[in-house]
Design a protein around this motif. Structure first.
Motif, PDB file in Angstrom:
ATOM      1  N   ASP A  67      -4.611  -2.982  -2.608  1.00 33.01           N
ATOM      2  CA  ASP A  67      -4.569  -4.247  -3.330  1.00 33.01           C
ATOM      3  C   ASP A  67      -5.918  -4.580  -3.955  1.00 33.01           C
ATOM      4  O   ASP A  67      -5.994  -5.330  -4.936  1.00 33.01           O
ATOM      5  N   VAL A  68      -6.977  -4.040  -3.386  1.00 34.12           N
ATOM      6  CA  VAL A  68      -8.337  -4.334  -3.848  1.00 34.12           C
ATOM      7  C   VAL A  68      -8.800  -3.281  -4.866  1.00 34.12           C
ATOM      8  O   VAL A  68      -9.363  -3.610  -5.916  1.00 34.12           O
ATOM      9  N   VAL A  69      -8.588  -2.012  -4.556  1.00 37.05           N
ATOM     10  CA  VAL A  69      -8.888  -0.922  -5.486  1.00 37.05           C
ATOM     11  C   VAL A  69      -7.590  -0.156  -5.706  1.00 37.05           C
ATOM     12  O   VAL A  69      -7.170   0.628  -4.845  1.00 37.05           O
ATOM     13  N   HIS A  70      -6.937  -0.386  -6.831  1.00 33.69           N
ATOM     14  CA  HIS A  70      -5.642   0.237  -7.082  1.00 33.69           C
ATOM     15  C   HIS A  70      -5.817   1.736  -7.268  1.00 33.69           C
ATOM     16  O   HIS A  70      -6.655   2.176  -8.077  1.00 33.69           O
ATOM     17  N   PRO A  71      -5.048   2.545  -6.561  1.00 28.67           N
ATOM     18  CA  PRO A  71      -5.228   4.001  -6.638  1.00 28.67           C
ATOM     19  C   PRO A  71      -4.957   4.586  -8.016  1.00 28.67           C
ATOM     20  O   PRO A  71      -5.484   5.651  -8.350  1.00 28.67           O
ATOM     21  N   ASP A  72      -4.168   3.892  -8.844  1.00 30.15           N
ATOM     22  CA  ASP A  72      -3.847   4.414 -10.175  1.00 30.15           C
ATOM     23  C   ASP A  72      -4.679   3.758 -11.279  1.00 30.15           C
ATOM     24  O   ASP A  72      -4.384   3.918 -12.465  1.00 30.15           O
TER      25      ASP A  72
ATOM     26  N   HIS B 105     -10.083 -16.482   5.777  1.00 27.24           N
ATOM     27  CA  HIS B 105     -10.024 -15.018   5.821  1.00 27.24           C
ATOM     28  C   HIS B 105      -8.587 -14.534   5.707  1.00 27.24           C
ATOM     29  O   HIS B 105      -7.661 -15.213   6.136  1.00 27.24           O
ATOM     30  N   ARG B 106      -8.431 -13.336   5.164  1.00 26.01           N
ATOM     31  CA  ARG B 106      -7.139 -12.665   5.174  1.00 26.01           C
ATOM     32  C   ARG B 106      -7.368 -11.170   5.017  1.00 26.01           C
ATOM     33  O   ARG B 106      -8.325 -10.735   4.366  1.00 26.01           O
ATOM     34  N   ASN B 107      -6.516 -10.374   5.656  1.00 25.13           N
ATOM     35  CA  ASN B 107      -6.575  -8.924   5.535  1.00 25.13           C
ATOM     36  C   ASN B 107      -5.513  -8.458   4.553  1.00 25.13           C
ATOM     37  O   ASN B 107      -4.368  -8.913   4.595  1.00 25.13           O
ATOM     38  N   VAL B 108      -5.906  -7.548   3.660  1.00 26.38           N
ATOM     39  CA  VAL B 108      -4.975  -7.031   2.659  1.00 26.38           C
ATOM     40  C   VAL B 108      -5.077  -5.507   2.644  1.00 26.38           C
ATOM     41  O   VAL B 108      -6.104  -4.937   3.039  1.00 26.38           O
ATOM     42  N   PRO B 109      -4.029  -4.818   2.167  1.00 28.12           N
ATOM     43  CA  PRO B 109      -4.122  -3.366   2.031  1.00 28.12           C
ATOM     44  C   PRO B 109      -5.246  -2.977   1.066  1.00 28.12           C
ATOM     45  O   PRO B 109      -5.498  -3.668   0.076  1.00 28.12           O
ATOM     46  N   TYR B 110      -5.894  -1.856   1.350  1.00 24.79           N
ATOM     47  CA  TYR B 110      -6.999  -1.391   0.506  1.00 24.79           C
ATOM     48  C   TYR B 110      -6.554  -1.228  -0.945  1.00 24.79           C
ATOM     49  O   TYR B 110      -7.285  -1.546  -1.882  1.00 24.79           O
TER      50      TYR B 110
END
Length: 499
Positions: free
Chosen positions: A271-276, A264-269
């Protein structure tokens, strides 16, 4: 008691699976979840300590997901009650579902109640005959059916009327299940990974990500273990999300199959769905190496658009142009390029493959399918299972075969407004796309062997001069992977030094 409940649910799953008519199973997209996978799915939602949860299990099959959730609640939440609503349309499966849910009720000792809705979930959720019980849920747990929905089908129109577009049954079930959730409700599902990228699921992906904030995504490294007893060869993910939730971070996890321990690892949101990212791909970097790969790729300066390069699928759809296809050369015929012509970094033509190798235009419409003489970079739209890379690129050389050329629809072609590239850019693109760096990055957002033109347009590239330098270094034949990666690293290091 908890172990007995799951064991009984597994027996019902196996019995139900054995009794399925293969034709019905295929048309309904039925693939029942094994007990260990069901327990993993049921472990993902955040459960309150007390109260009563309304739970929906659409397309419930033999009820094993509901049983796994009930088993978890009975084991971990002594003050929490459940009301499960299970929807199933296959009446040969309903007795097994009923037996599983009766066992859940008995094991719950007053804390578990269940309703079974004998209906098609899409019909019961849409139109004029909606079931009033299908709303206000705190949790949806599901393994939706896997089958395509025709654009003209009544089911697809019904889902579209609800505000979503679903090209597949599993997307339809996810869309409608999300609509049944109360604000703050959670959804957890096991599905194919195919919805994470590409234009085919673009509208559905936007709908889902507008409604839900992803909380966790779990990837299976093996394509064959989760549904081994149903013959499914599919890259699957389990994901959970919260309706109207916060988009701060996502837990990413991976395991070889459903029976192995997960990392498991936690990543910033972001990183998963790029805002741009206008396409809203769901990118799954499951380890630090994937993250470094993504960071390096995303730091590159150019896109195809900024390079002035376009990529399109080949113009020739062979079954629509049968009268133009030739197996022998004739006057006026031009080379016709299929994926089978891609060999070791070059487009080799003609080849002795089971495809016609010449295209002879008959009408003006046929003539418009040709590209003028020039250098082109070509990528297979579908990679074979035995190929090491998902993206397999090659170069079409006008020096070897002068004149116009036709590309079949199963290849993507890089060009400049319908004209060829310069030699070094074509070779540089091919080297770049065949690199391990690009392959690793592509795998973070694509779980299948199809390479869409849209996927290629969303990627980032070195600047034009770096691509040309890479092309100038390229040998005539594609070198081995290590040599490709060494040349790519050399050019990227030069870019980093310049910056």
């Amino acid at each position: 008691m908890v172990h007995d409940l799951l064991a009984q649910a597994e027996r019902n799953r196996v019995a139900a699976l054995t009794g399925l008519d293969p034709k019905t199973q295929d048309s309904l997209g039925q693939f029942f979840t094994p007990a260990r996978a069901a327990a993993l799915i049921a472990s993902m939602p955040d459960l309150p300590e007390e109260g009563c949860l309304r739970v929906l299990d659409p397309g419930a099959g033999s009820g094993i997901l509901s049983a796994a959730l009930v088993a978890r609640v009975l084991d971990q939440r002594p003050n929490l009650a459940l009301h499960v609503v299970a929807v199933e349309r296959d009446r040969t499966v309903l007795p097994y579902l009923t037996d599983t849910l009766e066992a859940c009720t008995a094991a719950g000792d007053g804390r578990v109640t269940c309703d079974v809705i004998d209906a098609d979930f899409i019909t019961a959720s849409t139109g004029t005959d909606q079931d009033e019980r299908l709303s206000g849920f705190n949790l949806v747990i599901q393994n939706p059916p896997y089958a395509k929905l025709a654009a003209s089908s009544a089911d697809r129109a019904a889902v579209r009327a609800k505000g979503a577009d679903a090209p597949n049954l599993y997307a339809a079930f996810l869309s409608l299940a999300t609509a049944t959730l109360s604000q703050g409700g959670q959804l957890v599902a096991i599905t194919p990974r195919s919805f994470c990228n590409g234009p085919y699921f673009g509208a559905f992906r936007s709908y889902l990500l507008d409604q839900l904030a992803l909380d966790r995504v779990h990837v299976f490294e093996s394509r064959s273990t989760v549904f081994a007893d149903t013959g499914v060869l599919q890259e699957n993910v389990i994901f959970s999300g919260t309706k109207g939730g916060t988009r701060n971070q996502v837990m990413l996890s991976t395991s070889a199959g459903h029976e192995e321990e997960a990392s498991h690892r936690n990543v910033p949101y972001s990183d998963v769905v790029h805002p741009d990212d206008p396409h809203r791909f769901i990118r799954i970097a499951t380890n630090e190496e994937d993250t470094k790969t993504a960071e390096r790729m995303l730091s590159l300066p150019d896109t195809l658009a900024s390079l002035g390069i376009k990529v399109s699928t080949g113009r020739v759809v062979d079954f629509r142009s049968r009268e133009c296809l030739l197996t022998q050369a004739e006057d006026g015929a031009v080379p016709l390029i299929y994926p089978g012509n891609v060999r070791e970094g070059l487009v080799v033509w003609p080849r002795e493959i089971r495809k016609p190798q010449w295209f002879q235009p008959i009408t003006d419409k046929d003539a418009k399918m040709l590209l003028p003489e020039g250098w082109y970079c070509v990528v297979k739209r579908f990679s074979a299972k035995e190929e090491r890379r998902r993206i397999v690129a090659a170069v079409w050389s006008p020096e070897q075969t002068p004149g116009k050329v036709a590309f079949e629809n199963h290849v993507n072609v890089f060009h400049v407004n319908g004209l060829g590239l310069d030699r070094d850019t074509a070779l540089g693109l091919s080297m770049w796309l065949n690199s391990s760096l690009v392959d690793k990055f592509f795998r973070t957002f694509s779980g299948h062997t199809q390479v869409n033109a849209t996927d290629l347009r969303t990627m980032r590239f070195p600047d034009r001069e770096s691509l040309r330098q890479l092309g100038a270094l390229a040998p005539e034949r594609l070198p081995i992977q290590h040599e490709i990666d060494t040349l790519v690293d050399k050019v990227l290091d030069m870019v980093d030094t310049a910056v």
